[in-house]
Scaffold this motif. Structure first.
Motif, mmCIF file in Angstrom:
data_model
loop_
_atom_site.group_PDB
_atom_site.id
_atom_site.type_symbol
_atom_site.label_atom_id
_atom_site.label_comp_id
_atom_site.label_asym_id
_atom_site.label_seq_id
_atom_site.Cartn_x
_atom_site.Cartn_y
_atom_site.Cartn_z
ATOM 1 N N ASN B 360 0.845 -1.186 0.000
ATOM 2 C CA ASN B 360 0.000 0.000 0.000
ATOM 3 C C ASN B 360 0.888 1.247 0.000
ATOM 4 O O ASN B 360 1.721 1.429 0.884
ATOM 5 C CB ASN B 360 -0.877 -0.035 1.250
ATOM 6 C CG ASN B 360 -1.847 1.103 1.284
ATOM 7 O OD1 ASN B 360 -1.445 2.253 1.402
ATOM 8 N ND2 ASN B 360 -3.111 0.802 1.149
ATOM 9 N N THR B 361 0.715 2.100 -1.001
ATOM 10 C CA THR B 361 1.630 3.237 -1.120
ATOM 11 C C THR B 361 1.501 4.193 0.054
ATOM 12 O O THR B 361 2.494 4.747 0.528
ATOM 13 C CB THR B 361 1.363 4.026 -2.413
ATOM 14 O OG1 THR B 361 -0.027 4.221 -2.527
ATOM 15 C CG2 THR B 361 1.880 3.300 -3.612
ATOM 16 N N GLU B 362 0.279 4.372 0.555
ATOM 17 C CA GLU B 362 0.125 5.315 1.668
ATOM 18 C C GLU B 362 0.870 4.826 2.899
ATOM 19 O O GLU B 362 1.477 5.612 3.622
ATOM 20 C CB GLU B 362 -1.350 5.513 1.999
ATOM 21 C CG GLU B 362 -2.000 6.505 1.085
ATOM 22 C CD GLU B 362 -3.501 6.529 1.275
ATOM 23 O OE1 GLU B 362 -3.959 6.301 2.417
ATOM 24 O OE2 GLU B 362 -4.211 6.754 0.295
ATOM 25 N N THR B 363 0.794 3.511 3.140
ATOM 26 C CA THR B 363 1.492 2.971 4.300
ATOM 27 C C THR B 363 2.989 3.153 4.138
ATOM 28 O O THR B 363 3.683 3.540 5.078
ATOM 29 C CB THR B 363 1.167 1.483 4.466
ATOM 30 O OG1 THR B 363 -0.230 1.336 4.429
ATOM 31 C CG2 THR B 363 1.704 0.942 5.750
ATOM 32 N N SER B 364 3.496 2.879 2.935
ATOM 33 C CA SER B 364 4.949 2.991 2.782
ATOM 34 C C SER B 364 5.361 4.448 2.925
ATOM 35 O O SER B 364 6.395 4.756 3.513
ATOM 36 C CB SER B 364 5.394 2.391 1.455
ATOM 37 O OG SER B 364 5.117 3.250 0.403
ATOM 38 N N GLN B 365 4.540 5.375 2.431
ATOM 39 C CA GLN B 365 4.880 6.778 2.607
ATOM 40 C C GLN B 365 4.858 7.179 4.074
ATOM 41 O O GLN B 365 5.727 7.923 4.537
ATOM 42 C CB GLN B 365 3.925 7.652 1.803
ATOM 43 C CG GLN B 365 4.360 7.738 0.352
ATOM 44 C CD GLN B 365 3.265 8.234 -0.564
ATOM 45 O OE1 GLN B 365 2.179 8.573 -0.106
ATOM 46 N NE2 GLN B 365 3.537 8.272 -1.843
ATOM 47 N N ALA B 366 3.856 6.655 4.800
ATOM 48 C CA ALA B 366 3.786 6.976 6.229
ATOM 49 C C ALA B 366 5.030 6.473 6.942
ATOM 50 O O ALA B 366 5.581 7.149 7.815
ATOM 51 C CB ALA B 366 2.537 6.355 6.840
ATOM 52 N N ALA B 367 5.505 5.265 6.560
ATOM 53 C CA ALA B 367 6.686 4.703 7.213
ATOM 54 C C ALA B 367 7.910 5.544 6.900
ATOM 55 O O ALA B 367 8.747 5.799 7.776
ATOM 56 C CB ALA B 367 6.892 3.260 6.741
ATOM 57 N N ILE B 368 8.009 6.005 5.644
ATOM 58 C CA ILE B 368 9.167 6.824 5.272
ATOM 59 C C ILE B 368 9.139 8.144 6.044
ATOM 60 O O ILE B 368 10.151 8.593 6.591
ATOM 61 C CB ILE B 368 9.168 7.052 3.744
ATOM 62 C CG1 ILE B 368 9.442 5.729 3.037
ATOM 63 C CG2 ILE B 368 10.228 8.070 3.356
ATOM 64 C CD1 ILE B 368 9.184 5.739 1.556
ATOM 65 N N ASN B 369 7.951 8.746 6.111
ATOM 66 C CA ASN B 369 7.815 9.975 6.904
ATOM 67 C C ASN B 369 8.240 9.743 8.342
ATOM 68 O O ASN B 369 8.866 10.592 8.960
ATOM 69 C CB ASN B 369 6.358 10.438 6.925
ATOM 70 C CG ASN B 369 6.034 11.221 5.682
ATOM 71 O OD1 ASN B 369 6.935 11.797 5.081
ATOM 72 N ND2 ASN B 369 4.782 11.241 5.302
ATOM 73 N N ALA B 370 7.820 8.575 8.873
ATOM 74 C CA ALA B 370 8.129 8.278 10.269
ATOM 75 C C ALA B 370 9.633 8.216 10.474
ATOM 76 O O ALA B 370 10.160 8.757 11.444
ATOM 77 C CB ALA B 370 7.490 6.953 10.671
#
Lengths: 426, 684
Positions: B360-370
């Motif tokens: 899921n792209t949103e999840t991966s983006q959230a992880a990168i942001n984190a």
């Protein structure tokens, strides 16, 4: 509180609606459908969706969305818990809670919903009391009803609502007096590549089925009550006594109920708990490799029992979502059957029982898309299993005593361990 | 196929319902009614059968009655005249000896939802309040709330309200809770039920008797009660204490909320209540119901705002499972970021790294942001992970990494070199608007250190005709100009082309205006360009202490605990992007929330300054905290301040102008934000 309820199936059709206050137009669900369309998987729909005039709180169970329409501020946990209670009640009444079952029993469903909420407030939700108001449909009863013309609605007032102990009706009578307790534990764990445990925790419950005459007062004691410190009880349990003596003392509700639920976690720093870390009952040996530039990948998986206290591991089911680049698999299970869906890339292996003398394995090759680069992540393996007659945490019931009544009841206790969200990373 | 053949079926059913043979046969009559209800649930319009169904209502069979009532309540609003016929039967039923029948009739009388019929309903309702059977009283009490909802403009008789207050002491717990619910609705304009000491104590004493739903409602009503003395307060608390460990999450949450509101003056008690509720909350966060897990996670995020150490040792419980839905994964990731400390930073980073490649792209983006936000306070391991992700060459990951790197170097310029070396070998194509914006920003700022910067820019400029996003174009203009400042020889020609295109051919006004602005600025001389482009937009290192956001007081969020709001916050807080234009408004709105340091600094740079003035004044001799309180009294809010022992000590203040208060309202447009930066050069 809860304005309306819509039941929506996974293809996005409303197949039942019920309004407790004014009628809310179906168009309010358009916001829900929008979210449903955006979600790639059915379970990805967010549970709370705001719309200009309402909130939609939804719960997905058995591939049906139960969408509650809320107009004013409410505690979300309350609504979610209530929706789950509705589903549990349907399941209790119809055995399964599917779209077909609900459509077949639509009249009973309406009656139930009418009794469970009035003006949007929960009214009767205890299954004991509901069953006195509305008799569950059974095949036998349907036949009998058709012949004799009797009803599926109780004609008397449920007496339970008037007794001093709100969860138990008065004047209960049984010829066989029995009390059964099921200790069911679910283990949730994440195991890393090298086989060491990242996180493991046990969610346990004690479900009871008590059919005793009169007003019995029960006490239940454990061999090792120290295990339970993260625990919550049915309202019937006397909390003060538990805190002082670590004994469960209660007047049970009639029929099936959940006596307590507890939680054991692997990383509790309590000094007394150091001996009772969560044991992992199965281990997985795996070797899944993709080579750069080759259109073949190797797949090897072996399961084995570990720390099961001598009990057999049964009903083992392994599934794994293989990377997108995998076209097909050619595997050879030493026992059980396996399937691979080339569209969803889901590998399922129904293992059955693990024989410690001859460990089950699944070996073979995977064919990859030609020219595609090697997948950058290895698949995660989810495992389901059951262990009968054992509670993984080591919780044991010591004795059950009954006071307040003269007869001698028949007592039984059963232990079971199941895998919850048990996954192995490779 | 519910709608096909509907008319035919309805006609057949009408014949059956009015057939005297069927009417006398108990069972067949009921089966026919069953079929009507079934059709109704399938969406067939069976309202034509209304008069037949009204007749079927006059029966002694309680099941048949129930079924008919279900029908009548759904179609009464379509047939208001015919509904009058039902009232008669219903009123007769209201005096039936069987309490079941009485309550059923009373309930359905109110459920017809016809304002015209209210006058007929009031009398049986009044009688119902005094009924012997509890189940009738339960219905009657709620009936008044329904009448109030139907006729919102007419006052409910004061005598009835008094009677309802009296029924709060009814022996039946459900009647008591229903009374509370009804009074809350009827007296909504006066702020709900008046909770005085006797009522509060009465409710508390009977709490145990109610069912779970009732308990959670009584608890939420009790929030309005303020105990008179400390002894009373502690009596109440010890009575409620076991409920903090309740099996039912809603009750636990309602109790915790009540604790927090009762003890708003006793922070130590609040903290110990939170500790007590930690177990059940964690259990809820691991419950088998996804929805419950999500709601619990959102509430845990609230708790962590004040007590970041509360869940510290349990961070592993927030690891994401493989098959969990993205909304749960994203809130778990947000919780994990809060739980990072010196001991677990390495493990958590490893875990987060795994999520970066989520499907899921949103999840991966959230992880990168984190990972980026952990990088603000922890070593450059984060930077290693982020630059490593660039090598995967996955479009969405690269874009998220670039955005994260931009935010990171904004706050921690010491990472500049590492970012430059990662971008040195850049040769990818990006489709994503936000990612390209971030790349351009980085190129602009580090143009002097990146040898390839002009060449990448040239690619962008060559493709500017096919560029659709205005955001990328403005970012491109700024970046080109910045690179021009440091490397004029390589950039001059392409900048000329870009400016020419943007001024002559561009259709978007914002881009064109910006290009014109830069063009004129260049006319003013290179020094001015340098001053405009390179000042002011740098981050301010002296705001360092704001990195570890200070724990908020519990009272800040206690009022939204156990409401829908935390779930909404959880949904909106990820994926918030800053740009120009409409986002500025959003940013201004966000200022009323406690915002993170990066947000704050970014927002400051977005403001359009209308008027600026420097005021010198002597510093009052007081602590920053008391200064803050004093300013709040005159409606000036504090945005941020530096650690007390720093020099110069800084504090940012803001307030909104309003017409009534400022005499110069002709010069300031309405709702202007007034910002002030307070600098203090001497120690207190």
């Amino acid at each position: 509180m809860i304005h309306s309820l819509f039941l929506v199936n996974s293809s996005g059709d409303i197949f039942l609606e019920k309004h407790w206050k004014s009628v809310v137009s179906r168009s309010v669900c358009d916001y829900f459908f929008e979210a449903q369309e955006r979600a790639s998987e059915p379970e990805n729909v967010p549970p709370v969706i705001p719309t200009p005039h309402h909130y939609l709180i939804s719960v997905l169970r058995h591939r049906i969305y139960f969408v509650a329409v809320i107009q004013s501020e409410v505690p979300p946990l309350f609504v979610i818990e209530f929706l789950h209670r509705v589903v549990d009640t349907f399941q209790d009444y119809f055995g399964v809670c599917t779209e077909a079952a609900i459509k077949d029993n639509v009249v009973v469903v309406y009656e139930l919903l009418e009794e469970m909420l009035d003006n949007g407030f929960p009214l009767a939700t205890e299954s004991n009391i509901l069953k006195e108001l509305i008799k569950p449909p059974t095949i036998l009863r349907t036949v009998v009803n058709t012949i004799t013309g009797s009803t599926n609605v109780g004609e008397q007032l449920p007496t339970g609502q008037l007794s001093v102990v709100p969860w138990r009706r008065t004047g209960v009578k049984y010829t066989n007096n029995e009390a059964y307790f099921d200790v069911v534990e679910e283990i949730d764990a994440i195991i890393d590549k090298s086989g060491s445990t990242i996180t493991a925790e046990i969610q346990g419950v004690i479900d009871a089925c008590v059919k005793l005459t009169g007003m019995p007062d029960l006490t239940l004691s454990f061999m090792n009550p120290r295990l339970l410190d993260d625990v919550s009880f049915h309202p019937c349990v006397r909390f003060k006594r538990w805190e002082a003596e670590r004994i469960l003392s209660f007047i049970p509700p009639d029929g099936n109920f959940r006596l307590l639920s507890y939680h054991v976690s692997s990383q509790n720093l309590h000094p007394l708990r150091s001996t009772s870390l969560v044991a992992i009952p199965v281990y997985v040996k795996h070797n899944i490799t993709f080579r750069e530039g080759s259109s073949q990948g190797r797949f090897e998986l072996t399961l084995g029992p570990k720390q099961t206290m001598g009990k057999g591991v049964e009903a083992v089911l392994v599934n794994s979502q293989l990377p997108r680049g995998v076209l097909n698999t050619n595997l050879n299970p030493s026992q059980g059957t396996y399937t691979f869906d080339p569209v969803t890339k889901l590998l399922t292996w129904d293992v059955g029982k693990i024989n410690p003398q001859k460990l089950p394995s699944l070996k073979g090759s995977m064919s990859l898309q030609a020219g595609a680069s090697k997948p950058d992540e290895n698949p995660t393996i989810n495992i389901q299993f059951k262990i009968q007659q054992s509670a993984l945490s080591g919780l044991k019931v010591n004795r059950l005593d009954m006071y307040g009544e003269k007869y001698k009841p028949f007592k039984g206790i059963k232990y079971m361990t199941k895998a919850g969200k048990f996954q192995v990373r490779t | 196929m519910p709608y096909l053949g509907g008319e035919e079926t309805v006609r057949e059913l009408r014949r059956a319902l009015s057939n005297p043979h069927i009417q006398t046969d108990h069972l067949r009559y009921r089966n026919t009614i069953h079929r009507v209800i079934r059709l109704m649930s399938q969406g067939v319009d069976v309202s034509g059968l209304f008069s037949e169904m009204v007749k079927a209502c006059a029966t002694g069979d309680i099941v048949q009655k129930k079924l008919v009532y279900v029908f009548l309540c759904s179609y009464a609003s379509v047939n208001p005249e015919l509904s009058l016929l039902v009232i008669n039967t219903l009123r007769k039923d209201c005096s039936d000896p069987n309490p079941m029948v009485r309550s059923l009739a009373l309930r359905n009388m109110c459920n017809l939802r016809l304002p015209g019929l209210c006058e007929y309903v009031e009398q049986p309702l009044t009688a119902g309040l005094k009924d012997k059977a509890a189940c009738v009283r339960r219905v009657a009490v709620l009936g008044w709330a329904k009448i109030h909802a139907l006729l919102p403009n007419t006052e409910i008789d004061a005598a009835v309200v008094n009677e309802l207050y009296g029924l709060l002491r009814d022996p039946d717990p459900v009647v008591m809770v229903n009374c509370l619910r009804a009074l809350e609705e009827i007296l909504e304009e006066e702020g709900g039920v008046a909770i005085n000491k006797p009522i509060a104590h009465h409710l508390l004493n009977r709490l145990k008797e109610c069912d779970v739903w009732g308990q959670s409602e009584v608890l939420s009503v009790l929030q309005r009660y303020r105990p008179r003395s400390e002894d009373e307060l502690f009596d109440i608390l010890s009575l409620l204490d076991p409920a903090l460990l309740s099996h039912h999450v809603p009750i636990m949450a309602a109790t915790l909320r009540l604790f927090l509101s009762l003890c708003s003056m006793l922070p130590a008690v609040c903290v110990s209540a939170l500790e007590r509720a930690r177990g059940p909350l964690l259990a809820a966060a691991g419950s088998s119901s996804r929805e419950l897990r999500y709601a619990a996670l959102c509430h845990i995020q609230l708790l962590l705002r004040s007590e970041p150490g509360l869940m510290g040792e349990h961070y592993k419980r927030f690891y994401c499972g493989y098959a969990e839905p993205p909304y749960i994964k994203q809130s778990k990731i947000q919780v994990l970021v809060e739980l990072v400390n010196d001991d677990n930073v390495a493990v958590v980073l490893d875990e987060l790294k795994g999520y970066c490649t989520d499907v899921n792209t949103e999840t991966s983006q959230a992880a990168i942001n984190a990972i980026g936000s952990i990088g603000r306070s922890y070593d450059d391991r984060c930077l290693g992970i982020l630059t490593g992700l660039l090598e995967l060459k996955q479009e969405h990951i690269t874009s998220a990494v670039l955005q994260t790197l931009r935010d990171l170097v904004w706050v921690s310029p010491q990472y500049g070199d590492a970012v430059c070396s990662a971008l040195e070998k850049w040769e990818d194509q990006l489709q994503d608007t936000q990612g390209r914006g971030a790349l351009l920003w980085l190129l602009g700022v580090y143009g002097d250190r990146l040898s390839g910067a002009p060449y990448i820019l040239e690619d962008f400029i060559d493709g500017v005709r096919s560029e659709v996003s205005a955001e990328v174009k403005t970012e491109l203009l700024t970046a080109t100009l910045r690179v021009f400042l440091s490397r004029p020889a390589e950039t001059q020609d392409m900048m000329g082309r870009l400016l020419q295109h943007c001024i002559e051919e561009e259709l978007d006004m914002c881009v064109r205006d910006q290009a014109l602005l830069y063009y004129r600025l260049l006319h003013c001389g290179i020094e001015d360009v340098r001053r405009v482009l390179q000042c002011g937009r740098r981050s301010d290192l002296s705001l360092g202490p704001l990195i570890g956001r200070p724990p908020e007081p519990i009272s800040q969020w206690a009022s939204i605990f156990n409401t829908l709001e935390p779930l909404m916050l959880g949904a909106s807080s990820n994926g918030f992007q800053f740009g120009n234009g409409p986002e500025l408004e959003k940013a201004l709105n966000m200022l009323s929330f406690p915002c993170t340091r990066v947000w704050f600094l970014k927002t400051l740079c977005l403001f359009v300054v209308i008027f600026q003035a420097y005021v010198m004044c002597p510093v009052p001799r007081c602590s920053p905290e008391s200064l803050q309180v004093a300013l709040q009294l005159v409606n000036i809010q504090t945005l941020a301040f530096t650690a007390p022992n720093k020099l110069p000590w800084k504090m940012y203040l803001y307030t909104h102008s309003s017409h009534t208060l400022t005499p110069h309202s002709s010069t300031t447009p309405p709702n202007t934000l007034i910002l002030a930066e307070v600098l203090q050069f001497t120690m207190l």
